[in-house]
Design an enzyme around this catalytic site. Structure first.
Site, PDB file in Angstrom:
ATOM      1  N   HIS A  81      -3.452   4.151  -6.243  1.00 23.31           N
ATOM      2  CA  HIS A  81      -2.197   4.388  -6.278  1.00 23.31           C
ATOM      3  C   HIS A  81      -1.924   5.967  -6.431  1.00 23.31           C
ATOM      4  CE1 HIS A  81       2.155   4.113  -6.499  1.00 23.31           C
ATOM      5  NE2 HIS A  81       2.232   4.171  -7.655  1.00 23.31           N
ATOM      6  N   HIS A 121       1.710   9.030  -5.789  1.00 20.66           N
ATOM      7  CA  HIS A 121       2.961   9.350  -5.219  1.00 20.66           C
ATOM      8  C   HIS A 121       2.926  10.600  -4.493  1.00 20.66           C
ATOM      9  CE1 HIS A 121       5.005   7.337  -8.978  1.00 20.66           C
ATOM     10  NE2 HIS A 121       4.731   6.448  -8.193  1.00 20.66           N
ATOM     11  N   ASP A 148      -9.239   7.411  13.622  1.00 26.09           N
ATOM     12  CA  ASP A 148     -10.507   7.306  12.851  1.00 26.09           C
ATOM     13  C   ASP A 148     -10.271   6.275  11.658  1.00 26.09           C
ATOM     14  OD1 ASP A 148     -11.867   8.895  14.699  1.00 26.09           O
ATOM     15  OD2 ASP A 148     -12.071  10.341  13.392  1.00 26.09           O
ATOM     16  N   HIS A 191       8.792   4.399  -3.023  1.00 29.86           N
ATOM     17  CA  HIS A 191       7.926   4.462  -4.112  1.00 29.86           C
ATOM     18  C   HIS A 191       6.582   5.422  -3.941  1.00 29.86           C
ATOM     19  CE1 HIS A 191       5.346   1.724  -7.135  1.00 29.86           C
ATOM     20  NE2 HIS A 191       4.985   3.092  -7.388  1.00 29.86           N
ATOM     21  N   TYR A 251     -20.306   6.203  13.263  1.00 29.79           N
ATOM     22  CA  TYR A 251     -20.280   7.064  11.915  1.00 29.79           C
ATOM     23  C   TYR A 251     -20.634   6.493  10.596  1.00 29.79           C
ATOM     24  CZ  TYR A 251     -18.093  10.967   9.070  1.00 29.79           C
ATOM     25  OH  TYR A 251     -17.771  11.881   8.129  1.00 29.79           O
TER      26      TYR A 251
END
Lengths: 226, 226, 226, 226
Positions: A97, A99, A122, A162, A216
């Site tokens: 998480h 910001h 990709d 958020h 890849y």
């Protein structure tokens, strides 16, 4: 404590260094967690500790309802969201998480990031979606993440007003998705400021995504690779 | 000199490192101060000294009218503003001043930063307000800060055509507010460049602010935490 | 070589570290010089040497027509412009040239930076002016700098389609002006992107400039100060 | 392995440090290669290895069809494009690929960067062109690079919806072009955001390009210079 958990504590602590290296976090605002494979446990950042001071010893071990099993401090205030994702998505081994600035600017407008870049095709397989506004403190954020990302190619969701949550098969993959989400969000923002990005064909996006996910990285992963 | 003041000198000197780490200052343009608890004194940066050269020994101890009590150099040219805030707001233990780029751009337009981000609701409880234009060299800046922030949730004020002042229960909290003010100002700027941010309900802003101020951080503060 | 020149070589070499610290230069694109007091000489960066490799020994000593007096390599390709300024403006002790991003964006439009910030009033005394377009390789750039800055408060000029030149009583002051020019250019750019900055009264700009030039820094300058 | 190749491995590995220093890459997304002079070989970054972990030993030696000749890991997924360029353009000794942010934003819009800066005239001789959209996995990207840059002054091409490829007489020159391409792309972007950059005469662009390519750097190149 088991060697496996000791190893995951170390990995989770050091992966926070990628959040600061790429400028994705301010003060103590982002966090990384990892599932403990085969056990109903996760390892997550303690709440409010400076990134300079993170180490394997002060990581927090929780069960998948966010209850602390081992650790001196409170876990991240976002622990409930991480835990919900691990309960609902058994294939997920890591959650991040942030910001991060540009991605959060898209989230503030509630606008998904349309795909105009091969790097986005990709890693994200198309647009990066927006999830619902949800208050912290219960399962609402977790539910919003899971509802948005279940069945979606993107490992990143822009939670409205958020910030960003990313998932991955392990914590390193989720960190990579968080780094690439901000990179793509920044480039897409700048492209839009001066006009309209050139459209990409869906078939090209599909071909790029398929190749990146399946070709890849087929060879043995080198040290530090992903 | 008392151990308490020696400790505060060290804290104030090292907190300037957060201003440079987060890119909030250029050359010698920002400053941090702390009140000495229980005494009519404050510790503040010397004027015009490079951030590389700050240490506990060259911090300046002043009374709350900005008169130097202990220190080799002149105190920051913003000392009068810091001192006024300590005289007028006894609950304030730390003050920070920067010209951080994005926040100062809002200040240059005289536009408050409306709240469209959960991080802003957490730390600032709503909009970040604009204070009056005021000339340096007397109490005008201090009066403008106090008039704007008294009774306001926000610990940050955007002084018109000038820059940011933040307050906190201690210097570390004021530095955190300065870091978060720039982070929020940057994200809000970018969101606005491409359209209108999604509105947030006042009840949600209130709930986030209440939780962050009263729940987050209730447990013992870990080393480096806040 | 005299001790004075040895000292200036060291100062000029190390001041280039401020150009990289503040992100004002890419590759080898900016340069600092200093006049040797009382002698018709200047010390300047060698051409095309990486900032990592600069030291007192590889700085170049030239006369005030740019002819090398002491030094192993060619001097900066901008030497003629620096030399012209020293010949024409005897009060100038240091010159800096950069293509710093935001300031150069104003220069590309040929638009002076109007004064909407107290920091700009302090350092530049009003607007930062635009100089003419001029080709490298003769005295044209030098003439354009001198024509624009002679009798102007601003120590910085935005050379059209090119970049920034700053002057100062010594090289450190010119570097400070280059740092503050980019800082002000960036904030002014961002303020303008979302609307019109609030105007400042000329009397306030004058008062700030007068105070900053005459009061701030009257006391003995501390180590590293200015 | 020959001393020449050992030296090139070292050079290629360390030049990646310039990509991170200038913020041109995220995670493992950019790469540098160099031709081995006089042999049908090239040295390139391994695929998916962190920039922190690159060293001479883990660089990959390939032939000019991208077949690994010496190396433990897979070569960069962009190897085919590099190899095509070396096959088609014998004067090229180095190739660099990035998704640097501002340049890639121009690429996303498919808009060439018109020349409004002396630094762009110096290094690129005029506009930085756009190449076609091409899928990874064959020779299409290489063909697009060669078709765009053959006979063009610019050592950089903005591949549509993708990113930047640069060429040079050696790898260091190609890295320099990648650094300057992003620098110019950023300044040009910012100039355009607030209006129209001032036009430059073609004759001035030609004079600057001619001088920079033929005069600047005629003297022996100093250590670290270019």
């Amino acid at each position: 404590m088991s060697d496996v958990i000791a190893q995951i504590r170390q990995t989770v602590a050091s992966l926070h260094g990628e959040l600061t290296r790429y400028g994705l976090v301010a003060w103590t605002s982002g966090n990384v967690s990892a599932r403990v494979p085969g056990q109903p446990l996760m390892v997550i950042k303690p709440s409010g500790v400076s990134y300079d001071d993170l180490n394997a010893d002060n990581m927090i071990v929780c069960d998948l309802h966010g209850i602390v099993v081992d650790g001196e401090f409170s876990p991240s205030s976002d622990t409930a969201a991480h835990a919900y994702v691990y309960r609902a998505m058994p294939e997920v081994g890591g959650v991040v998480h942030t910001h991060s600035t540009y991605a959060t600017a898209w989230a503030a407008r509630g606008e998904p990031i349309a795909c105009h870049l091969t790097a986005q095709a990709d890693e994200f397989g198309g647009e990066i979606p927006v999830g619902p506004f949800a208050l912290i403190g219960g399962d609402d954020i977790g539910k919003g993440i899971v509802a948005t990302l279940s069945g979606h190619r993107s490992p990143a969701v822009l939670m409205r007003n958020h910030g960003v949550f990313t998932i991955g098969r392990d914590a390193r993959a989720a960190v990579k998705a968080a780094v690439m989400c901000e990179d793509v969000a920044r480039t897409a923002h700048l492209a839009r400021v001066l006009g309209d990005p050139a459209p990409m064909d869906q078939a090209d996006i599909d071909a790029l995504y398929d190749r990146y996910q399946n070709v890849y990285g087929q060879t043995p992963i080198p040290p530090g690779g992903s």
